[in-house]
Each structure stands twice: as C-alpha cells, then as structure tokens.
Design a protein around this motif. Structure first.
Motif, PDB file in Angstrom:
ATOM      1  N   TRP A  64       0.843  -1.204   0.000  1.00 49.35           N
ATOM      2  CA  TRP A  64       0.000   0.000   0.000  1.00 49.35           C
ATOM      3  C   TRP A  64       0.874   1.248   0.000  1.00 49.35           C
ATOM      4  O   TRP A  64       0.678   2.174  -0.801  1.00 49.35           O
ATOM      5  CB  TRP A  64      -0.910  -0.056   1.213  1.00 49.35           C
ATOM      6  CG  TRP A  64      -1.905   1.049   1.347  1.00 49.35           C
ATOM      7  CD1 TRP A  64      -1.714   2.250   1.956  1.00 49.35           C
ATOM      8  CD2 TRP A  64      -3.256   1.068   0.878  1.00 49.35           C
ATOM      9  NE1 TRP A  64      -2.855   3.015   1.916  1.00 49.35           N
ATOM     10  CE2 TRP A  64      -3.822   2.302   1.254  1.00 49.35           C
ATOM     11  CE3 TRP A  64      -4.046   0.159   0.199  1.00 49.35           C
ATOM     12  CZ2 TRP A  64      -5.129   2.642   0.971  1.00 49.35           C
ATOM     13  CZ3 TRP A  64      -5.351   0.506  -0.092  1.00 49.35           C
ATOM     14  CH2 TRP A  64      -5.875   1.726   0.287  1.00 49.35           C
ATOM     15  N   ASN A  65       1.840   1.284   0.907  1.00 52.47           N
ATOM     16  CA  ASN A  65       2.735   2.441   0.983  1.00 52.47           C
ATOM     17  C   ASN A  65       3.672   2.496  -0.212  1.00 52.47           C
ATOM     18  O   ASN A  65       4.064   3.588  -0.644  1.00 52.47           O
ATOM     19  CB  ASN A  65       3.544   2.393   2.277  1.00 52.47           C
ATOM     20  CG  ASN A  65       2.707   2.673   3.498  1.00 52.47           C
ATOM     21  OD1 ASN A  65       2.060   3.704   3.595  1.00 52.47           O
ATOM     22  ND2 ASN A  65       2.678   1.749   4.437  1.00 52.47           N
ATOM     23  N   PHE A  68       1.848   4.339  -3.045  1.00 52.23           N
ATOM     24  CA  PHE A  68       1.818   5.790  -2.874  1.00 52.23           C
ATOM     25  C   PHE A  68       3.217   6.388  -2.946  1.00 52.23           C
ATOM     26  O   PHE A  68       3.370   7.558  -3.301  1.00 52.23           O
ATOM     27  CB  PHE A  68       1.138   6.141  -1.556  1.00 52.23           C
ATOM     28  CG  PHE A  68      -0.349   5.967  -1.590  1.00 52.23           C
ATOM     29  CD1 PHE A  68      -1.160   6.947  -2.125  1.00 52.23           C
ATOM     30  CD2 PHE A  68      -0.943   4.820  -1.104  1.00 52.23           C
ATOM     31  CE1 PHE A  68      -2.533   6.786  -2.186  1.00 52.23           C
ATOM     32  CE2 PHE A  68      -2.310   4.650  -1.146  1.00 52.23           C
ATOM     33  CZ  PHE A  68      -3.110   5.627  -1.699  1.00 52.23           C
ATOM     34  N   LEU A  69       4.234   5.606  -2.621  1.00 56.94           N
ATOM     35  CA  LEU A  69       5.604   6.079  -2.805  1.00 56.94           C
ATOM     36  C   LEU A  69       5.900   6.285  -4.285  1.00 56.94           C
ATOM     37  O   LEU A  69       6.478   7.314  -4.677  1.00 56.94           O
ATOM     38  CB  LEU A  69       6.584   5.072  -2.196  1.00 56.94           C
ATOM     39  CG  LEU A  69       8.072   5.335  -2.463  1.00 56.94           C
ATOM     40  CD1 LEU A  69       8.503   6.673  -1.873  1.00 56.94           C
ATOM     41  CD2 LEU A  69       8.914   4.197  -1.887  1.00 56.94           C
ATOM     42  N   SER A 113       5.969  11.117  -1.023  1.00 57.89           N
ATOM     43  CA  SER A 113       7.035  10.123  -1.127  1.00 57.89           C
ATOM     44  C   SER A 113       7.785   9.969   0.193  1.00 57.89           C
ATOM     45  O   SER A 113       8.154   8.853   0.582  1.00 57.89           O
ATOM     46  CB  SER A 113       8.009  10.509  -2.240  1.00 57.89           C
ATOM     47  OG  SER A 113       8.564  11.793  -2.010  1.00 57.89           O
ATOM     48  N   SER A 116       5.388   8.045   2.644  1.00 60.53           N
ATOM     49  CA  SER A 116       5.210   6.666   2.197  1.00 60.53           C
ATOM     50  C   SER A 116       6.486   5.858   2.364  1.00 60.53           C
ATOM     51  O   SER A 116       6.441   4.667   2.696  1.00 60.53           O
ATOM     52  CB  SER A 116       4.767   6.642   0.732  1.00 60.53           C
ATOM     53  OG  SER A 116       3.541   7.311   0.562  1.00 60.53           O
ATOM     54  N   CYS A 120       6.919   2.384   4.367  1.00 64.01           N
ATOM     55  CA  CYS A 120       7.500   1.168   3.785  1.00 64.01           C
ATOM     56  C   CYS A 120       8.642   0.633   4.641  1.00 64.01           C
ATOM     57  O   CYS A 120       8.688  -0.558   4.976  1.00 64.01           O
ATOM     58  CB  CYS A 120       7.998   1.454   2.371  1.00 64.01           C
ATOM     59  SG  CYS A 120       6.699   1.569   1.118  1.00 64.01           S
ATOM     60  N   SER A 289      -4.611   3.593   5.921  1.00 63.67           N
ATOM     61  CA  SER A 289      -3.164   3.584   6.117  1.00 63.67           C
ATOM     62  C   SER A 289      -2.806   3.645   7.594  1.00 63.67           C
ATOM     63  O   SER A 289      -1.924   2.923   8.069  1.00 63.67           O
ATOM     64  CB  SER A 289      -2.536   4.761   5.369  1.00 63.67           C
ATOM     65  OG  SER A 289      -2.830   4.712   3.991  1.00 63.67           O
TER      66      SER A 289
END
Length: 307
Positions: A64-65, A68-69, A113, A116, A120, A289
């Motif tokens: 998920w992260n 979005f990263l 970024s 995210s 991560c 999130s």
C-alpha cells in the motif's frame, strides 16, 4: 560414653538438616512450575510469532505504501521536469517560482514520497520509530485537510472574489507561464467563456491591450473563439485578432462574450457532490493507512518487549 553420645547426636542432626534443605528446594521448584504455568511468557525464551492475519496486514501495508511512494515520486518527477523545462530554477526566474503550478507537484510529491517511504521502511524493518512518524504525518495531513475544508465552508461566500483574483492573475501572466496559459485555454474552451466578466477583460494583458505595439494588440486568445479550428484539424491562433476593436454585436459572431467567473462558479457548485466524494475517499485512504500501521505497530511492540 560422652564422646559416643556427641557423635550420635551429630549423626542424628545431619539427616534432619539435609531433609529440610531438600524440602525447601522442592518448594521453590514447585513455586517456579506454578508461576510458569500461570504465565508461560515469563520463562519461555522464544517469542510468539505474529499470526497469519498480522502477516497479511504487514504485507498489505508495505505494498500500500509502496504504491503511494511510486505515485509521489511520479508527481515529484513531473514537477521537477516542468520547472527545469521552463527554466524556473534559474537565477532570473526564481521570483515568479511561487506562482508556478509545477511547484505544487513538487511539494505534494515530496511530502507523499517521504511519508510513504517511512511507512515502507517501518513495515519492512519493524521500526516503531518510523511507524510512529508515519502515523503522525498522516494524521497531520488529515487534520490540515479537515481544517481546510472547514475554512472553505466558512468563507464560501467569498470564494467568488478569490476565484476572480486567481483568474485575473492568470490573465496578467498569460504569456509568461505556459502552465497558466494551458489552464486558461482549457477553462475558456470547456466553459465557452472569455475573460473574467466579459471578453473585454483581456485588455488588462500587456500583449492584448489596444495600446500594445505587437500584432496581438486589441485581440483575445484563440480559446475565446466560437470556432478556433481551421479546416477542422489545426487551431487558428489568429481567430481572435482585432476582436476588441469590434462592437459587442460584431464580436459575438467571432468570440464568446460571457466571462468565466460566473460559469466556473456554477460549474464548481454543480460538482460539489463529486468534490465531497473525492474528499471522503481521500480520508478513507488515509484512515486505512493509519489503521494498518497501528496494527503492525501493535504486533511489533509486544514482541520487542519479550526480547
């Protein structure tokens, strides 16, 4: 006889003392076993591993992260490319950098970024510090979004004036910023309008003003024209030339007379439901999130406490 009696007494005392020590040892071991039975984690050297559900949540949070990263890096790359392509990062162009729309892509991409990436790495390395930073940053962004929405509701009666100021800035810098020119042309073509209140508002532009020395004097952009296409394939960039010289009756056969402020306000009012839906989806994404990060964090902390 006295010696024999003393030796006998010593022999009698020895087994008594050893039996009492053994009883104490047995009692201590019994207490240890009872304590271990009540709390197995107190003596177990191997921590319990997270269950299947926790592992699934961890993998889902990571990907998920990661998504979005990548989206944040894409927005950042687009913003930086736009600034470099237009030369906005050069020394003589730093002054108008604050009004460059590409700066918004840079800021949004950089923020998304960074947050995210923290999510991560925190999920991958089981780092409580990074996960707490991720949760705090997402909650801060959500708080600013809610605050911005409340401010818009509080000053909604002044939005038309703010919109008019923004469009006026776009008219003034129409030739200076390619992004603003593209935005203005799209709005005028889509809403079939011209200028702020009327097509004559383009006189505020230095290039379209009737006193300008260029060939575009007393003209309007081609996006104001009723039919800006030439032969149905190419844009006739000169279709609006001399429109400000004409009267309203003659100009109405060439360009749109109505302004964009009223039509854009009406369009935004009609799209209020879609805007509210998009805002709700964004809040749900941020909530998902945060919940996944809190689940991973809750699984990590008890395991670290056992080590």
């Amino acid at each position: 006889s006295a010696c024999l009696s003393m030796q006998a007494s010593k022999l009698v005392e020895l087994p008594c003392s050893s039996s009492s020590d053994d009883d104490d040892g047995f009692l201590a071991r019994d207490m240890d076993f009872s304590t271990a039975e009540e709390d197995p984690r107190a003596w177990s050297p191997v921590p319990r591993k997270p269950g299947t559900f926790s592992q699934c949540v961890r993998y889902l949070a990571f990907f998920w992260n990661l998504l979005f990263l990548l989206l944040g890096l894409l927005a950042l790359a687009v913003g930086v490319w736009g600034l470099l392509a237009k030369g906005s990062l050069q020394g003589e162009r730093l002054a108008p950098l604050g009004s460059d729309p590409m700066l918004l892509f840079v800021l949004v991409g950089l923020g998304a970024s960074t947050v995210s990436l923290a999510g991560c790495l925190g999920t991958l390395r089981s780092s409580p510090c990074l996960l707490r930073f991720f949760v705090g940053a997402v909650l801060a962004f959500a708080g600013m979004e809610v605050l911005g929405g409340l401010l818009l509701l509080a000053v909604r009666h002044r939005l038309r004036g703010a919109l008019q100021d923004v469009l006026l800035l776009c008219l003034l810098r129409y030739h200076d910023e390619p992004d603003l020119r593209f935005l203005v042309d799209e709005v005028q073509q889509s809403l079939q309008c011209c200028g702020l209140g009327s097509y004559r508002d383009w006189e505020v532009n230095l290039y379209f003003n009737c006193s300008a020395p260029g060939v575009q004097a007393c003209s309007v952009p081609s996006s104001c024209c009723l039919d800006p296409w030439q032969n149905g394939t190419l844009v006739n960039t000169q279709c609006g030339f001399g429109a400000l010289h004409l009267g309203d009756m003659a100009a109405s056969t060439v360009v749109h007379l109505g302004g964009c402020v009223a039509r854009l306000s009406a369009w935004l009012h009609s799209q209020a439901g879609g805007i509210a839906t998009a805002a709700a989806i964004l809040v749900l994404v941020e909530a998902a999130s945060v919940l996944m990060a809190l689940k991973v964090l809750g699984d990590i902390v008890p395991i670290r406490a056992q080590d």
